[in-house]
Design an enzyme around this catalytic site. Structure first.
Site, PDB file in Angstrom:
ATOM      1  CB  SER A  64      -1.030  -0.011   1.182  1.00 19.11           C
ATOM      2  OG  SER A  64      -1.938  -0.875   1.315  1.00 19.11           O
TER       3      SER A  64
HETATM    4  N1  SAH Z   1      -0.872  -4.546   3.984  1.00 18.21           N
HETATM    5  C1  SAH Z   1      -0.280  -4.914   2.776  1.00 18.21           C
HETATM    6  C2  SAH Z   1      -1.431  -4.777   1.778  1.00 18.21           C
HETATM    7  C3  SAH Z   1      -1.109  -5.748   0.620  1.00 18.21           C
HETATM    8  S1  SAH Z   1      -2.371  -5.637  -0.801  1.00 18.21           S
HETATM    9  C4  SAH Z   1       0.901  -4.023   2.345  1.00 18.21           C
HETATM   10  O1  SAH Z   1       0.848  -3.116   2.605  1.00 18.21           O
HETATM   11  O2  SAH Z   1       1.740  -4.647   1.676  1.00 18.21           O
HETATM   12  C5  SAH Z   1      -3.551  -6.514  -0.042  1.00 18.21           C
HETATM   13  C6  SAH Z   1      -3.193  -8.091   0.379  1.00 18.21           C
HETATM   14  O3  SAH Z   1      -4.431  -8.645   0.668  1.00 18.21           O
HETATM   15  C7  SAH Z   1      -2.722  -8.915  -0.632  1.00 18.21           C
HETATM   16  O4  SAH Z   1      -1.402  -9.594  -0.273  1.00 18.21           O
HETATM   17  C8  SAH Z   1      -3.719 -10.100  -0.739  1.00 18.21           C
HETATM   18  O5  SAH Z   1      -3.355 -11.268  -1.331  1.00 18.21           O
HETATM   19  C9  SAH Z   1      -4.412  -9.796   0.524  1.00 18.21           C
HETATM   20  N2  SAH Z   1      -6.026 -10.625   0.430  1.00 18.21           N
HETATM   21  C10 SAH Z   1      -6.663 -10.502  -0.259  1.00 18.21           C
HETATM   22  N3  SAH Z   1      -7.810 -11.350  -0.198  1.00 18.21           N
HETATM   23  C11 SAH Z   1      -7.533 -11.762   1.089  1.00 18.21           C
HETATM   24  C12 SAH Z   1      -8.463 -12.611   2.239  1.00 18.21           C
HETATM   25  N4  SAH Z   1      -9.641 -12.941   1.585  1.00 18.21           N
HETATM   26  N5  SAH Z   1      -7.778 -12.918   3.106  1.00 18.21           N
HETATM   27  C13 SAH Z   1      -6.591 -12.507   3.421  1.00 18.21           C
HETATM   28  N6  SAH Z   1      -5.739 -11.920   2.592  1.00 18.21           N
HETATM   29  C14 SAH Z   1      -6.272 -11.331   1.395  1.00 18.21           C
END
Ligand code: SAH
Length: 213
Positions: A64
């Site tokens: 993010s």
């Molecule tokens: N906090 C992270 C955001 C990553 S993007 C950062 O700043 O790096 C969002 C993340 O949510 C991705 O890694 C994706 O794989 C995860 N995601 C999507 N659907 C999900 C679910 N149902 N359960 C757990 N994680 C999920």
């Protein structure tokens, strides 16, 4: 795994920018000043790591944007020792911010590759979440509930009822809610059945997916 004076200088500039954009929580800003974001990215992005931008990480996901991380973290109002549930560990950067705020962090990721990466990376950086979990964040972590606050870091087409149920009374659920674009939404739990809703404008996230790997 180098963190140099140059990186620290770039972080200080990023913090200055986040202040200008309206982030006021000093604890959040201190965490961002401290955490080596470049180590959460592929080395080819190292030179850009302190721009206020999202970048691709493994498994087609994104880290993010720092402003978004700061904004969500500020909304959570984390107190030391709070039990915080994060849905979407991703790169682990938001996890690291929550850890620096003093939270006991529980984080769930549905991409095995990312789950494995963060399980190795975070301890290397001295960041010790209480629990990293590979699974479907729609379900939360019922065995560890209730939580003082819950942060979802992927765009959610619905507000998962399991997450609402796992929130303590008085707790906050911060979730980007919506299909294509998301409205940053905060629910504060008032009692067993009542939630107060606050909205904070538009953001864009990768989708929160149902578990169908
Ligand atoms: N906090 C992270 C955001 C990553 S993007 C950062 O700043 O790096 C969002 C993340 O949510 C991705 O890694 C994706 O794989 C995860 N995601 C999507 N659907 C999900 C679910 N149902 N359960 C757990 N994680 C999920």
């Amino acid at each position: 795994m180098k963190d140099t004076n140059k990186h620290q200088g770039l972080r200080n500039q990023l913090v200055k920018l986040l202040r200008e954009k309206g982030i006021t929580d000093e604890n959040v800003l201190a965490a961002i000043a401290k955490i080596p974001r470049h180590l959460f990215l592929d080395s080819s992005f190292e030179d850009f790591a302190y721009q206020d931008k999202a970048f691709p990480i493994a498994a087609g996901q994104t880290i993010s944007q720092p402003y978004t991380v700061a904004f969500q973290s500020q909304l959570l109002q984390v107190n030391k020792e709070d039990k915080v549930l994060e849905i979407g560990t991703g790169s682990g950067y938001q996890t690291a911010v929550l850890y620096h705020l003093g939270a006991k962090v529980y984080s769930v990721e549905r991409q095995n590759e990312l789950f494995k990466q963060t399980s190795v990376l975070l301890p290397k950086l001295g960041i010790r979440p209480k629990h990293l979990s590979f699974g479907d964040g729609y379900k939360g972590l019922p065995n560890h509930a209730p939580f003082d606050s819950i942060i979802v870091t992927a765009g959610a087409p619905i507000i998962p009822p399991a997450l609402m149920a796992q929130l303590k009374i008085g707790g906050r659920l911060v979730i980007p809610f919506g299909d294509k674009n998301q409205i940053m939404t905060m629910l504060i739990r008032k009692d067993e059945t009542k939630f107060e809703k606050h909205e904070f404008g538009e953001f864009r996230f990768v989708p929160l997916l149902e578990n169908k790997n």
